[in-house]
Write a protein that holds these residues in place. Sequence first.
Motif, mmCIF file in Angstrom:
data_model
loop_
_atom_site.group_PDB
_atom_site.id
_atom_site.type_symbol
_atom_site.label_atom_id
_atom_site.label_comp_id
_atom_site.label_asym_id
_atom_site.label_seq_id
_atom_site.Cartn_x
_atom_site.Cartn_y
_atom_site.Cartn_z
ATOM 1 N N ALA A 17 0.831 -1.210 0.000
ATOM 2 C CA ALA A 17 0.000 0.000 0.000
ATOM 3 C C ALA A 17 0.864 1.258 0.000
ATOM 4 N N ASP A 18 1.938 1.245 0.813
ATOM 5 C CA ASP A 18 2.816 2.422 0.908
ATOM 6 C C ASP A 18 3.598 2.661 -0.382
ATOM 7 N N TYR A 19 3.878 1.568 -1.121
ATOM 8 C CA TYR A 19 4.668 1.677 -2.351
ATOM 9 C C TYR A 19 3.838 1.176 -3.536
ATOM 10 N N ALA A 20 2.575 1.625 -3.563
ATOM 11 C CA ALA A 20 1.655 1.168 -4.612
ATOM 12 C C ALA A 20 2.103 1.601 -6.002
ATOM 13 N N ASP A 21 2.942 2.649 -6.085
ATOM 14 C CA ASP A 21 3.414 3.129 -7.387
ATOM 15 C C ASP A 21 4.648 2.387 -7.880
ATOM 16 N N ALA A 22 5.146 1.425 -7.079
ATOM 17 C CA ALA A 22 6.348 0.691 -7.482
ATOM 18 C C ALA A 22 6.023 -0.303 -8.596
ATOM 19 N N THR A 23 7.053 -0.696 -9.331
ATOM 20 C CA THR A 23 6.863 -1.679 -10.393
ATOM 21 C C THR A 23 6.574 -3.058 -9.811
#
Length: 201
Positions: free
Chosen positions: A45-51
């Motif tokens: 959730a915290d790094y939802a923009d990660a690949t």
Amino acid sequence: MTERFRTVAERAAASFEVQGSQFIGHVAPAETVDAAEAFVDEIRADYADATHNVPAYRVRASPFREYSSDDAEPSGSAGKPALNVLQQREIENVAAVVTRYYGGTNLGVGGLARAYSRAVKEGVDAAGVVESVPHERFDITVEYDDSGSVRGLLESADVEFTADYGAEVTFAVRVPTAEGSELRDRVRSATSGRADIDVDV
């Protein structure tokens, strides 16, 4: 399972870049499968923009649980290398998630495996490895009249606990597994059997 085991001391993260891709190795203690999966969900959730957010964990459940996923990376290039680090270090009750932001250059299966294992290694190093003993949790619910004696007993036993003062008093206790049964007997004795004890399983 009363023997000592190795785990991580605290939550930590370590990051580095490989040919433009950023890798972040997140590591946390996790005493249960639920706790491990909650940590994985939190990082996702915290790094939802990660690949990619690649999880791996090892938990002393019954039976023992190990899990990893490549999270859409090429098969065998991410989850297994991440889990291998935890296995080789012989660390248990631990969850790891490696976050990757793709940098435009394909690293190949070998390059990915090296990067994912490095991320977990550096995360574990940042968290620190400690020896621990298995713990168990249980709740003690008593009337207010018995709460003082139960609290005093828990404090003298030097165990971790929290107290919730509602209509009754509930103590949530965390104790080394080897000491749990004796402590519960002492609570029953101190309250003449009036304590309601609920053991988490």
